[in-house]
Design a protein around this motif. Structure first.
Motif, mmCIF file in Angstrom:
data_model
loop_
_atom_site.group_PDB
_atom_site.id
_atom_site.type_symbol
_atom_site.label_atom_id
_atom_site.label_comp_id
_atom_site.label_asym_id
_atom_site.label_seq_id
_atom_site.Cartn_x
_atom_site.Cartn_y
_atom_site.Cartn_z
ATOM 1 N N PHE A 128 1.124 -1.586 0.449
ATOM 2 C CA PHE A 128 0.139 0.231 0.051
ATOM 3 C C PHE A 128 0.902 1.420 0.072
ATOM 4 C CE2 PHE A 128 -2.859 3.080 1.960
ATOM 5 C CZ PHE A 128 -3.850 3.350 1.744
ATOM 6 N N ARG A 129 0.757 1.401 -1.115
ATOM 7 C CA ARG A 129 1.190 3.356 -1.461
ATOM 8 C C ARG A 129 0.327 4.041 -0.967
ATOM 9 N NH1 ARG A 129 3.568 3.247 -5.821
ATOM 10 N NH2 ARG A 129 5.749 5.270 -6.035
ATOM 11 N N LEU A 130 0.604 4.831 -0.560
ATOM 12 C CA LEU A 130 0.419 6.983 -0.785
ATOM 13 C C LEU A 130 1.547 8.191 -1.552
ATOM 14 C CD1 LEU A 130 -1.260 7.592 2.997
ATOM 15 C CD2 LEU A 130 -2.022 7.551 1.218
ATOM 16 N N VAL A 131 1.161 8.498 -1.884
ATOM 17 C CA VAL A 131 1.860 9.052 -2.669
ATOM 18 C C VAL A 131 1.262 11.075 -2.518
ATOM 19 C CG1 VAL A 131 3.268 10.114 -4.864
ATOM 20 C CG2 VAL A 131 2.385 7.649 -4.499
ATOM 21 N N PRO A 132 1.359 11.693 -1.516
ATOM 22 C CA PRO A 132 1.131 12.888 -1.559
ATOM 23 C C PRO A 132 2.305 14.081 -2.187
ATOM 24 C CG PRO A 132 2.352 12.466 0.538
ATOM 25 C CD PRO A 132 2.470 11.376 -0.142
ATOM 26 N N ALA A 133 2.096 15.355 -2.927
ATOM 27 C CA ALA A 133 3.018 15.893 -3.382
ATOM 28 C C ALA A 133 2.064 17.294 -3.668
ATOM 29 C CB ALA A 133 3.250 15.087 -5.379
ATOM 30 N N LEU A 134 3.413 18.641 -3.789
ATOM 31 C CA LEU A 134 2.809 19.769 -3.250
ATOM 32 C C LEU A 134 3.830 20.381 -4.432
ATOM 33 C CD1 LEU A 134 0.701 21.719 -1.705
ATOM 34 C CD2 LEU A 134 2.886 22.300 -0.401
ATOM 35 N N ARG A 135 3.106 21.576 -4.839
ATOM 36 C CA ARG A 135 4.677 22.302 -5.666
ATOM 37 C C ARG A 135 3.668 24.245 -5.638
ATOM 38 N NH1 ARG A 135 7.299 21.848 -10.744
ATOM 39 N NH2 ARG A 135 7.263 23.846 -12.119
ATOM 40 N N VAL A 136 4.669 24.690 -5.312
ATOM 41 C CA VAL A 136 4.725 26.414 -4.790
ATOM 42 C C VAL A 136 5.159 26.762 -6.651
ATOM 43 C CG1 VAL A 136 4.515 27.993 -3.867
ATOM 44 C CG2 VAL A 136 4.676 25.800 -2.961
ATOM 45 N N ASP A 137 4.323 27.290 -7.477
ATOM 46 C CA ASP A 137 4.468 28.138 -8.232
ATOM 47 C C ASP A 137 4.096 29.633 -8.123
ATOM 48 O OD1 ASP A 137 5.119 26.472 -11.591
ATOM 49 O OD2 ASP A 137 3.904 25.532 -9.944
ATOM 50 N N HIS A 138 5.517 31.069 -8.424
ATOM 51 C CA HIS A 138 5.412 31.620 -8.958
ATOM 52 C C HIS A 138 5.483 32.443 -10.189
ATOM 53 C CE1 HIS A 138 5.447 35.929 -7.592
ATOM 54 N NE2 HIS A 138 6.565 36.435 -8.590
ATOM 55 N N TYR A 139 4.567 33.576 -10.817
ATOM 56 C CA TYR A 139 5.021 33.120 -11.899
ATOM 57 C C TYR A 139 4.312 34.838 -12.277
ATOM 58 C CZ TYR A 139 2.569 34.317 -16.950
ATOM 59 O OH TYR A 139 2.385 35.032 -18.391
ATOM 60 N N ARG A 140 5.362 35.703 -12.753
ATOM 61 C CA ARG A 140 5.387 37.186 -13.155
ATOM 62 C C ARG A 140 5.951 37.239 -15.008
ATOM 63 N NH1 ARG A 140 10.711 40.280 -10.195
ATOM 64 N NH2 ARG A 140 10.221 42.427 -11.419
ATOM 65 N N LEU A 141 5.230 38.441 -15.289
ATOM 66 C CA LEU A 141 4.732 38.838 -15.949
ATOM 67 C C LEU A 141 4.974 40.658 -16.389
ATOM 68 C CD1 LEU A 141 3.836 38.583 -19.482
ATOM 69 C CD2 LEU A 141 1.594 39.189 -18.506
ATOM 70 N N ASP A 142 6.411 40.729 -17.382
ATOM 71 C CA ASP A 142 6.920 41.876 -17.180
ATOM 72 C C ASP A 142 6.661 42.305 -18.941
ATOM 73 O OD1 ASP A 142 7.600 42.226 -14.336
ATOM 74 O OD2 ASP A 142 8.901 40.729 -15.005
#
Length: 743
Positions: free
Chosen positions: A440-454
């Protein structure tokens, strides 16, 4: 003839993506190792997603020449194409496509698609499939690992490596391939050379391709809007892949990769000849010259065997990627003016260029806490991209020689959005947690993205948009995921989970800007655009054993804040112009069921060694949650079923392709109806023969019965009474042959 109930039932009950029995000792289907699903090496049976893998041997056996060939037997994955000039342009996963699907090569995203008007269409078809060793597809939201644009899934192209050809005492390899295709009268040739020693190794792969337009079943030729045959085309493309690898020890290696690909297409757009109802002009010639290229340089380092508390292995790569699209168009016309006729020549040039720099770094660490196993993967992605788009042109009056840059409604040159710099920075972490000895396997994941448009406003943009106020953008998104795999017996397992996807507001929607006084409208920026998001649930059952394999999965994905480009929002009280703006307006949901399976008959009786039966099927439904209307991008029921026989020296397989009627479309205007492409069944036949050591001939005959069909991805939403429906038919019977020689 429609597919019979028996054929569709078989396709639903016995499904897969690969239809050749695996050689002895080779991984069979769900045992294949993939990386894209978890950013770690795992067998398909151990990942909590629906994943497809097409390897180099399979691509060669199926005589794959383009992305349409690549996904021909992958129900649920559709390649879009437009009639007339621009051709293949889109990969859709479960009904979602365009820039909402991440397409990457060796982990680096391919350039964006962008289109405006009738003469400008930059697509994402930048990869020569002859340079690849494997293609992996993860279906459903994948932003927890890959960030923006993985709203609908990920298509991952993995290029060849020297280690694929060397080893076991081999220090050199050379292989060539030649082939022809009748559907487009195409020729292709390629060569791959690999060399190596104890520490150094290298690879060079080159290819060339050329041909003409891909035929259809249209019967009306000539010029003008009534034409249903494909417009005449001539294409040529070439690519190069080079790699140098230095391995100072058994646990690490440095790798330099250089990759280049370019394509040229010339089109005589005969369907645009003749009287044009909108302008009153008569076109006597319409030509298109399209060029696109992509070049990439990557330097990477992989190191394993670390004894650090933070990581057992680390890899990183630095890269630069440049892409260029240029599309030149020429119209020669006769224009009524009073009592005379003016002859003119209109020339247009469309440019869409992107340059990206980036850094990717990944680390992995395994450890135990009591009886629980952990496999941690974490890393960062940083990328900066400059995007430039420009339309230029001139009008030449042939009788007087006068030249002007005024071509109403444009005064060239123009930019439809300012030069845009986008910066993406992200951190991700994933833990594969194993209980009960990994059952039995649990696979939690989390990603934080910062997006900048100039945005950068230059003279070209400002002269065309003197009052437009452009906006920059800063946005941070958090994408969680939770996957589960439960092996409740040696052969059976359950898998599934939840995943969130997002797509940051594109530069062209945030800062679109153009005004058309002739037709009375203007498009303005929207600095308040929000990211598009998706929330997906999936649940599946897998079987993997000596007798065969099967995978049944169901999914439900809800999409929010879809961006509708250039939506009418009202009239300007001062100028009276109609105002258009990109806005978050649409919400949608797509749900479906997918099945794969296969049988290896040699497990039933030794006399049946080499025989296999495999196929694939996908059923889906999609609705606009705001209006309740069906989504036109979602395919009807599609399936494949194949039977194969393979011996060491030769083999053959017969594959059927089935599709239901496309009867779920958006509501048509009152008093009209949209064309519902009928269901169909097609048969393809393949054979291969190794007539000498290292030499192989592959032959494929497609659409054996020479049937007229309208395939998903080829048919736009078009009136049922259109006189040109045959434009969107697939080719009739056609043949492809290739010869490969390896030393």
């Amino acid at each position: 003839m429609r597919p019979s109930l028996l054929s569709v039932s078989l396709a639903l009950c016995l499904s897969s993506t690969s239809v050749i029995a695996a050689p002895d000792g080779a991984p069979r289907d769900l045992d294949q190792i993939v990386v894209t699903a978890t950013r770690t090496e795992r067998a398909i049976a151990d990942v909590p997603n629906t994943v497809d893998v097409i390897d180099r041997a399979r691509m060669d056996a199926l005589l794959v020449r383009d992305i349409a060939d690549l996904f021909r037997y992958e129900p649920g994955i559709t390649v879009g194409s437009s009639f007339g000039r621009f051709g293949l342009n889109d990969i859709r996963i479960r009904g979602l496509g365009g820039n909402r699907v991440r397409i990457q090569t060796d982990g680096i995203a391919v350039p964006d698609a962008f289109a405006i008007g009738s003469f400008s269409n930059a697509n994402r078809n930048f990869v020569d499939l002859d340079t690849l060793k494997r293609v992996e597809v993860v279906r459903g939201p994948t932003s927890a690992l890959y960030g923006s644009d993985a709203l609908g899934g990920v298509v991952s192209f993995v290029t060849k490596d020297p280690a694929d050809y060397l080893g076991e005492g081999r220090t050199a390899h050379f292989g060539t391939k030649l082939g022809v295709t009748s559907a487009d009268e195409g020729l292709f040739a390629g060569a791959t050379a690999a060399f190596g020693g104890e520490r150094w190794s290298g690879l060079v792969a080159v290819s060339h391709r050329q041909g003409q337009e891909t035929g259809n079943m249209g019967e009306v030729g000539g010029t003008g809007s009534a034409r249903t045959q494909a417009n005449p085309q001539a294409y040529a493309g070439r690519s190069v892949l080079g790699k140098v690898v230095f391995a100072p020890s058994e646990t690490q290696r440095f790798k330099l990769t250089v990759e280049g690909n370019e394509d040229d297409v010339d089109t005589d757009v005969l369907t645009s000849y003749g009287l044009q109802a909108l302008t009153g002009a008569t076109n006597t010639q319409v030509l298109g010259e399209d060029h696109q290229s992509r070049a990439r340089v990557t330097f990477g380092h992989e190191i394993g065997g670390l004894s650090s508390a933070l990581a057992d292995s680390v890899d990183w790569q630095l890269y630069r990627q440049d892409s260029r699209t240029r599309q030149d168009s020429v119209e020669v016309r006769r224009v009524p003016s009073g009592g005379t006729v003016i002859r003119d020549r209109r020339e247009r040039a469309f440019h869409f260029d992107q340059r990206s720099y980036g850094l990717q770094a990944n680390a992995r660490k395994t450890f135990e806490t009591g009886s629980v196993d952990h496999a941690i993967a974490y890393g960062l992605d940083i990328e900066r991209t400059e995007t430039k788009q420009k339309r230029d042109g001139r009008r030449i009056f042939l009788d007087t020689g006068v030249v002007t840059n005024v071509m109403l409604p444009d005064v060239f040159p123009v930019r439809d959005f300012p030069i845009s710099d986008t910066t993406r920075a992200a951190l991700y972490v994933q833990d594969e947690i194993g209980f009960a000895d990994g059952a039995f396997r649990l696979v939690p994941a989390l990603r934080v993205d910062h997006y900048r448009l100039d945005p950068e406003v230059d003279t070209i943009f400002r002269e065309d948009n003197p009052t437009t106020q452009v906006a920059d953008l800063r946005e941070t998104s958090v994408s969680p995921k939770l996957g589960v795999v439960w092996k409740f017996s040696d052969a059976w397992s359950l898998f599934g989970g939840y995943a969130r996807g997002f797509r940051a507001p594109p530069y062209n929607d945030v800062n679109i800007g153009f005004t058309n006084f002739m037709f009375g409208y203007t498009a303005i920026p929207n600095p308040d655009l929000r990211s598009e998001t998706s929330d997906g649930l999936e649940l599946g059952l897998r079987f993997a054993g000596d007798v065969g394999y099967a995978s049944l999965s169901s999914y439900y994905t809800q999409y929010d804040d879809f961006i509708e480009s250039t939506r009418y929002i009202g009239d300007d009280p001062v100028t009276g112009l109609m105002i258009y703006q990109s806005q978050n307006v649409d919400d949608a949901r797509i749900r479906g069921v997918e099945f794969k399976g296969g049988l290896y008959f040699d497990t039933f009786a030794p006399a049946l060694e080499g025989w296999s039966l495999q196929g694939a099927a996908a059923w889906s439904r999609g609705e606009d949650r705001t209006t309740g209307e069906a989504l036109g991008s979602v395919d009807p029921l599609t399936a494949t079923l194949g039977v194969a026989f393979a011996r060491e020296a030769w083999g053959a397989e017969l594959i059927g392709r089935f599709a239901g009627r496309r009867d779920r479309l958006p509501a048509a205007p009152a008093g009209s109806a949209y064309f519902e492409s009928p269901g169909h069944a097609l048969l393809d036949l393949y054979a291969h023969w190794r007539f000498a050591p290292g030499t192989r001939v592959d032959v494929g005959v497609f659409n054996l019965a020479d049937r007229k069909v309208w395939q998903a991805g080829l048919v736009p939403v078009v009136s049922a009474t259109s006189a040109t429906l045959d434009r969107y038919t697939a080719p009739g019977r056609n043949v492809a042959v290739s010869l490969s020689v390896d030393f």
